[in-house]
Enzyme design. Structure first.
Site, PDB file in Angstrom:
ATOM      1  CG  HIS A  10      60.383 -35.107  33.910  1.00  0.00           C
ATOM      2  ND1 HIS A  10      61.659 -34.728  33.527  1.00  0.00           N
ATOM      3  CD2 HIS A  10      60.231 -36.378  33.457  1.00  0.00           C
ATOM      4  CE1 HIS A  10      62.250 -35.720  32.886  1.00  0.00           C
ATOM      5  NE2 HIS A  10      61.408 -36.732  32.829  1.00  0.00           N
TER       6      HIS A  10
ATOM      7  CB  THR B 299      52.263 -39.490  32.790  1.00  0.00           C
ATOM      8  OG1 THR B 299      53.629 -39.070  32.704  1.00  0.00           O
ATOM      9  CG2 THR B 299      51.389 -38.322  33.204  1.00  0.00           C
TER      10      THR B 299
ATOM     11  CD  GLU C 164      54.583 -37.411  35.544  1.00  0.00           C
ATOM     12  OE1 GLU C 164      53.377 -37.720  35.621  1.00  0.00           O
ATOM     13  OE2 GLU C 164      55.386 -37.961  34.770  1.00  0.00           O
TER      14      GLU C 164
ATOM     15  CB  CYS D 282      56.052 -40.088  23.829  1.00  0.00           C
ATOM     16  SG  CYS D 282      56.774 -39.020  25.114  1.00  0.00           S
TER      17      CYS D 282
ATOM     18  CB  SER E 126      64.214 -43.351  31.641  1.00  0.00           C
ATOM     19  OG  SER E 126      62.998 -43.544  30.957  1.00  0.00           O
ATOM     20  CB  SER E 127      59.843 -43.467  35.628  1.00  0.00           C
ATOM     21  OG  SER E 127      58.830 -44.257  36.201  1.00  0.00           O
ATOM     22  CG  ASN E 128      59.395 -44.107  29.668  1.00  0.00           C
ATOM     23  OD1 ASN E 128      59.663 -44.779  28.684  1.00  0.00           O
ATOM     24  ND2 ASN E 128      59.940 -42.917  29.880  1.00  0.00           N
TER      25      ASN E 128
END
Length: 338
Positions: free
Chosen positions: A83, A173, A135, A21, A231-233
């Site tokens: 983050h 996020t 984050e 991103c 990695s959360s996403n």
């Protein structure tokens, strides 16, 4: 994949958008530019982004990743990860006489500013996110006396506020959109006057990647998500794939982690990657699948992305000179007894 012949009925659905991103791209380039401009070492507090390959690549170029600011020797440059960090971390760097580069994703910075504003207006802030995530720690640090962490709908029952008419929600996020809105719904049932932030906190990239996975998850028996386990996403993409109808979904850092047994009885494989994953790792997965008869690749396009963030302003300074002057300033004070 050129020259490979697809086995009849076998195909790959490739998600678009996927991978880097704008915030991750900015952060990784910031480390590379800092190394180029100032030379090694450049210290980075925590992983610049949550991806094993990216971290290892930057380490080879001269980046040193540390867990705590105090680990950085005085007179050096330290970069804060995408983050974000709490204000106390900036204070630690100042005390340690360190020059700093803030590579916080601008979308995370937006959430920080919202937290400060609502705290100034004396709201109770319910921060939806996962306990211990960097984050969440950074955002909570902006207004620790006003923020309560809500880690899913099951947490809502124990939430207490001072004034039910002054409650607002914010979120990490990188969460699943559906999971977040389920939590928001549970909060609103308890606090009907709940205020929503001026815009969704879940970043555009997270939403777009989840949307693409939803579209292909209904068609693919197997979804492979390229991304690291911290990695959360990326982990959310695995969950979204299963909820969308995929029989199985797995998270892998590299192609050699794929188990051939996963392909048994599978005609369609979905492939995507988390927002901190470079495209080379996806290409290796596609090559691995192609060698096993899955050479027919179809793109599943959910959105167009054109957002680009400018690099941290600190990269326009002479940070080595700034760091040296900070040490000299401290030494001078120590010598004069001040």
């Amino acid at each position: 994949m050129v020259g490979m012949t697809a086995s009849p009925g076998r195909r790959v659905l490739l998600a678009a958008p996927r991978g880097y991103c704008a915030g991750v791209d900015r952060a990784v380039i910031a480390v590379e530019k800092a190394l180029e401009q100032y030379g090694a070492p450049i210290y980075v507090r925590h992983e610049i982004v949550h991806n094993k390959y990216v971290v290892q690549t930057l380490e080879k170029k001269g980046a040193i990743f540390v867990e705590q600011t105090e680990e950085v020797p005085p007179g050096n440059i330290v970069m804060f990860s995408a983050h974000g960090v709490a204000p106390t971390v900036h204070e630690e760097a100042e005390r340690g006489r360190l020059a700093t580069i803030d590579a916080t994703c601008p979308l995370v910075t937006k959430v920080h500013k919202e937290a400060i504003r609502y705290a100034d207006e004396d709201f109770d802030i319910l921060l939806i996110g996962h306990e211990g995530h960097e984050e969440v720690i950074g955002t909570s640090g902006e207004a620790p006396d006003h923020i309560t962490l809500v880690d899913g709908p099951e947490d809502v029952a124990k939430v207490e506020v001072r004034d039910p008419s002054k409650v607002v929600w914010l979120s990490q996020t990188t969460l699943s959109v559906d999971e977040t809105m389920e939590t928001v719904g549970a909060i609103k049932e308890k606090f009907p006057l709940l205020v929503s932030p001026p815009s969704d906190d879940i970043c555009y990239a997270t939403q777009n990647r989840q949307l693409a996975v939803k579209q292909m998850g209904a068609q693919a028996e197997l979804v492979i998500v390229v991304g690291s386990r911290n990695s959360s996403n990326s982990k959310r993409l695995v969950e979204v794939a299963k909820l969308a109808g995929s029989r199985e979904a797995y998270l892998v850092d590299f192609a050699d982690e794929i188990d051939e047994a996963w392909l048994e009885g599978v005609s369609t494989v979905g492939v995507t990657s988390g927002a901190s994953v470079p495209e080379i790792l996806v290409e290796e997965v596609l090559e691995w699948l192609s060698q096993r008869g899955f050479a027919d690749v179809e793109l599943v396009k959910a959105a167009e992305e054109s957002i680009v963030f400018s690099l941290p302003k600190e990269l326009r300074k002479d940070l080595r000179a700034e760091a040296a002057s900070l040490v000299a300033e401290r030494t001078g004070r120590d010598t004069t007894g001040q």
